[in-house]
Scaffold this motif. Sequence first.
Motif, PDB file in Angstrom:
ATOM      1  N   VAL A 181      14.289  63.669 -12.703  1.00 25.05           N
ATOM      2  CA  VAL A 181      14.863  62.545 -11.733  1.00 25.05           C
ATOM      3  C   VAL A 181      16.390  62.482 -12.870  1.00 25.05           C
ATOM      4  O   VAL A 181      16.383  62.689 -14.190  1.00 25.05           O
ATOM      5  CB  VAL A 181      13.854  61.554 -12.447  1.00 25.05           C
ATOM      6  CG1 VAL A 181      12.726  61.883 -11.824  1.00 25.05           C
ATOM      7  CG2 VAL A 181      13.561  61.436 -13.683  1.00 25.05           C
ATOM      8  N   ASP A 182      16.599  61.794 -12.308  1.00 25.15           N
ATOM      9  CA  ASP A 182      18.374  61.350 -13.045  1.00 25.15           C
ATOM     10  C   ASP A 182      18.203  59.636 -13.449  1.00 25.15           C
ATOM     11  O   ASP A 182      16.813  58.906 -13.431  1.00 25.15           O
ATOM     12  CB  ASP A 182      19.530  60.904 -12.058  1.00 25.15           C
ATOM     13  CG  ASP A 182      19.193  60.184 -10.320  1.00 25.15           C
ATOM     14  OD1 ASP A 182      18.431  59.221 -10.327  1.00 25.15           O
ATOM     15  OD2 ASP A 182      19.842  60.399  -9.473  1.00 25.15           O
ATOM     16  N   ASP A 183      19.350  58.868 -13.749  1.00 24.61           N
ATOM     17  CA  ASP A 183      19.017  57.465 -14.445  1.00 24.61           C
ATOM     18  C   ASP A 183      18.611  56.426 -13.523  1.00 24.61           C
ATOM     19  O   ASP A 183      18.113  55.315 -14.008  1.00 24.61           O
ATOM     20  CB  ASP A 183      20.265  57.402 -15.207  1.00 24.61           C
ATOM     21  CG  ASP A 183      20.904  57.589 -14.229  1.00 24.61           C
ATOM     22  OD1 ASP A 183      21.552  57.833 -12.873  1.00 24.61           O
ATOM     23  OD2 ASP A 183      22.565  57.427 -14.797  1.00 24.61           O
ATOM     24  N   ARG A 184      18.352  56.845 -11.965  1.00 23.33           N
ATOM     25  CA  ARG A 184      18.478  56.303 -11.064  1.00 23.33           C
ATOM     26  C   ARG A 184      16.763  56.429 -11.055  1.00 23.33           C
ATOM     27  O   ARG A 184      16.043  55.761  -9.668  1.00 23.33           O
ATOM     28  CB  ARG A 184      19.387  55.881 -10.140  1.00 23.33           C
ATOM     29  CG  ARG A 184      20.876  55.104 -10.420  1.00 23.33           C
ATOM     30  CD  ARG A 184      21.130  55.774  -9.305  1.00 23.33           C
ATOM     31  NE  ARG A 184      21.169  56.462  -8.596  1.00 23.33           N
ATOM     32  CZ  ARG A 184      21.415  57.178  -7.731  1.00 23.33           C
ATOM     33  NH1 ARG A 184      22.106  56.330  -6.666  1.00 23.33           N
ATOM     34  NH2 ARG A 184      21.580  58.401  -6.552  1.00 23.33           N
ATOM     35  N   LYS A 185      16.161  57.112 -11.606  1.00 21.86           N
ATOM     36  CA  LYS A 185      14.822  57.485 -11.234  1.00 21.86           C
ATOM     37  C   LYS A 185      14.494  58.485  -9.329  1.00 21.86           C
ATOM     38  O   LYS A 185      13.290  58.486  -8.905  1.00 21.86           O
ATOM     39  CB  LYS A 185      13.594  56.278 -11.450  1.00 21.86           C
ATOM     40  CG  LYS A 185      13.571  55.856 -12.111  1.00 21.86           C
ATOM     41  CD  LYS A 185      13.139  56.262 -13.332  1.00 21.86           C
ATOM     42  CE  LYS A 185      12.865  56.047 -15.209  1.00 21.86           C
ATOM     43  NZ  LYS A 185      12.967  56.804 -15.985  1.00 21.86           N
ATOM     44  N   LEU A 186      15.589  58.758  -9.802  1.00 23.11           N
ATOM     45  CA  LEU A 186      15.721  60.152  -8.165  1.00 23.11           C
ATOM     46  C   LEU A 186      15.739  61.075  -8.315  1.00 23.11           C
ATOM     47  O   LEU A 186      16.407  61.221  -9.807  1.00 23.11           O
ATOM     48  CB  LEU A 186      16.567  59.201  -7.116  1.00 23.11           C
ATOM     49  CG  LEU A 186      17.242  58.083  -6.803  1.00 23.11           C
ATOM     50  CD1 LEU A 186      18.494  57.610  -6.291  1.00 23.11           C
ATOM     51  CD2 LEU A 186      16.363  57.522  -5.849  1.00 23.11           C
ATOM     52  N   SER A 187      14.619  62.017  -7.486  1.00 27.41           N
ATOM     53  CA  SER A 187      14.757  63.268  -7.660  1.00 27.41           C
ATOM     54  C   SER A 187      15.550  64.580  -7.684  1.00 27.41           C
ATOM     55  O   SER A 187      16.812  64.035  -6.566  1.00 27.41           O
ATOM     56  CB  SER A 187      13.068  63.493  -7.263  1.00 27.41           C
ATOM     57  OG  SER A 187      13.256  63.798  -5.812  1.00 27.41           O
TER      58      SER A 187
END
Length: 783
Positions: free
Chosen positions: A762-768
């Motif tokens: 996941v990235d820093d926006r919690k998107l996979s």
Amino acid sequence: MPRRSFVSLLLLNLVLTASLVQADPPDAKYMFPAGGRRGTTVPVRIGGCNFHDKANFQLMGTGVRAAAEISRMQTLWFEGPVIPQPASQSKEDYPLDYANSMEIAADAPRGEHFWKASTAQGVTGSLPFIVGDLPEVVEEELLGLPNPVDVALPVTANGRIFPREDVDLWRFTAQAGQTVTCAVVASRLKSPLEARLELFDPQGQSIAESLSVPGSEAVIRFTAPTTGQYSIKIHDIQFGGLQDYVYRLTMTAGPHIDFVYPLGGRRNSDVKLELAGANLAVPKPTIKLPATPELRYDYRVETPESVSNSVALELDDLPEVLEPDAGAMATRVTFPAILNGRIQRAGEIDDWTFEAKKGDEFDLEVRAARLGSPLDAVLQIVDAQQKVVVENDDQANGLTDSRLRFQAPADGVYSIRLSDRLPDRGGVQFAYRLRVITAATPEFELSLATDTVTIERGKPTPIKVTADRGPGVKEEIALQVEGLPSGVTVTPLVIKADQKEVSLSFQAADGTKVQAAPLKITGKIAKDGKELVQQAVVVNKLGIRRQDPVWVAVALPTPFRFVGIFETKFMPRGSQYVRHYAIQRNGFDGPLEARLADQQGRHLQGVTGEPVSISPTQNEFDFTVKLQPFMEIGRTSRTTLSVMGVVTDKDGSRHVVSYSSNAQNDQMISIVDPGRLAITLDRRSLSVNPGQSGKVSFRLQRSSGLNQPTQVELIVPQGIRGVKSQPVTIGPNEQTGTIELTFEADAAGPFLVPLTVRATTVDDRKLSVINDASLELVARPAK
């Protein structure tokens, strides 16, 4: 942007683009399998767009029963190969699967049984389900290389060419000296498949092939030189393939009819047929045609062991004339009549002569291509001086069956000349029926180009009825529409004497019940003290006529709609893209659900998105799509959304309705960038030893901003058994790891498609963020 400004811009955009946002009428795409054997019950997948979670199911005719409501089932989907630009920019439908069962009576009429589906937003066109006599098998659909399926003759195999580039392989045993026919049916099912068949002998050598062409399906016939297993391969000519590329492939050593002559006959009369084909014990049978009002009769050859395919014989009430033996002089005929003939040799011209008085009117129409003949007719009338008075090649819209109207300019003898458009073609299969009528037998026909009409309450909906008056018929035609639902009206109910067509305007009053119902449209003419009555027929692009009812649906308008502000973003493949939308409810106060639309303006190329629930108090929502790691870098991805909800009608009934919009401001548009995560394996393949395990090492590469652990897991495709693995997690500062595969006792292959090793973080926006690597399994050679 402040929320107030965002909503204001959205509402302005909504006003400007409202005409681009439309309701979602249902669209039937396929039934699979598309047929079944008498006396059996066949579970089927019905593919439809905008059916929502369920739809009504209407089945016409007798002998086959099915549930009146179909519900959504797990949709079988294979992504298939990457489609390069510009092909990936074409629109594409993504029908969902719905379950039903077709209960076929032992004495069910053979042939086509048409079906439709309807929702609160309309009714679909009709598709056929074919009832046959032979044993049937249904393909077990698996992704990957073709795996031969063994069948026993005779048999009808039901399959789909899905996904693109799919190839199916069927294998059967033939005895030395046995004549076997392999014939595909696809276009009759309204399938887009243009099939190529290829036959392989027991040594795997290609020995025959056949291609489908417009008006003729692929057929291979061979006499087995030796006893052994033969294989038939089928795929699309262009290597296309989708869910609706359904087919029926019959493989038989029994009787099979290629061509028949004549192509029809007079109702309730005997006709002697000439059959061409294989394994026909009686090549020239005499049969009794039925007295039915149906337009066609399906003829088959039956033996104690098998039943042949069907050939369509046209039924009529006019006198029938057969051409004399080839090489005879011009044949003198009188009209009205139906002239039956064949262009038996290349360059042959059939010549029919007749007498006419000045002013006599004649209507001449060839029936050939619509009855399965390869003839591309050219029709001429010449006078006694051999001067061409009038001629016709094709009718409108590419219909190759010629037609012309002729009024004799003077008393005399005239000749009808009929030939093929290409002078190097001919043969016993180039048969035709030439229907010639005069004022002596006044008649007319009413035709429709569609068998459905959807009415939204309060809005007039037109459907065109074409009047084809024969010679001497000039009167107005009174129309009658039977079966109109209460609250539905139609005008006008007359085709005036100077009109060739009329648009019937259907209108549903406010409060009319949401429903679908069959209609019968009939025309009447009063002429010379007699009443001429004809039921309207539905005519397809090939000129084939069906006396089926026209279905009318009363539909609900959709009160709500959604809108976004136009934007395009660069998005890494393997990532998630989020867009914000506003909703205009227009008084609707219930919950909504947003999801990917079933009908997309462009091929999705693997883009997916989970449905989003929208509460009754929400007027905005975010939607997230996943861009697959295999997408082409630099391509523009465009995704269309649909929003649906349950509307309560005035009578208390509840109905699901939806809106989709392909307006640019409402699309999720992204330009694909390189991915942010990469996974590479230390090997491309792994040998499978049942009962043991194997290990694969991998290396990860992450771009900046990916600081969370990464999970690596094995994705096992459908059809591969006995292969398991536990996911492993790699810390943010680690780059390498190992995944272990366990092979159970039944992990013996064949392994027709690679496994997928997937890395997810996941990235820093919690998107996979994901990436995939392929791993091929290699079966251990048998000892």
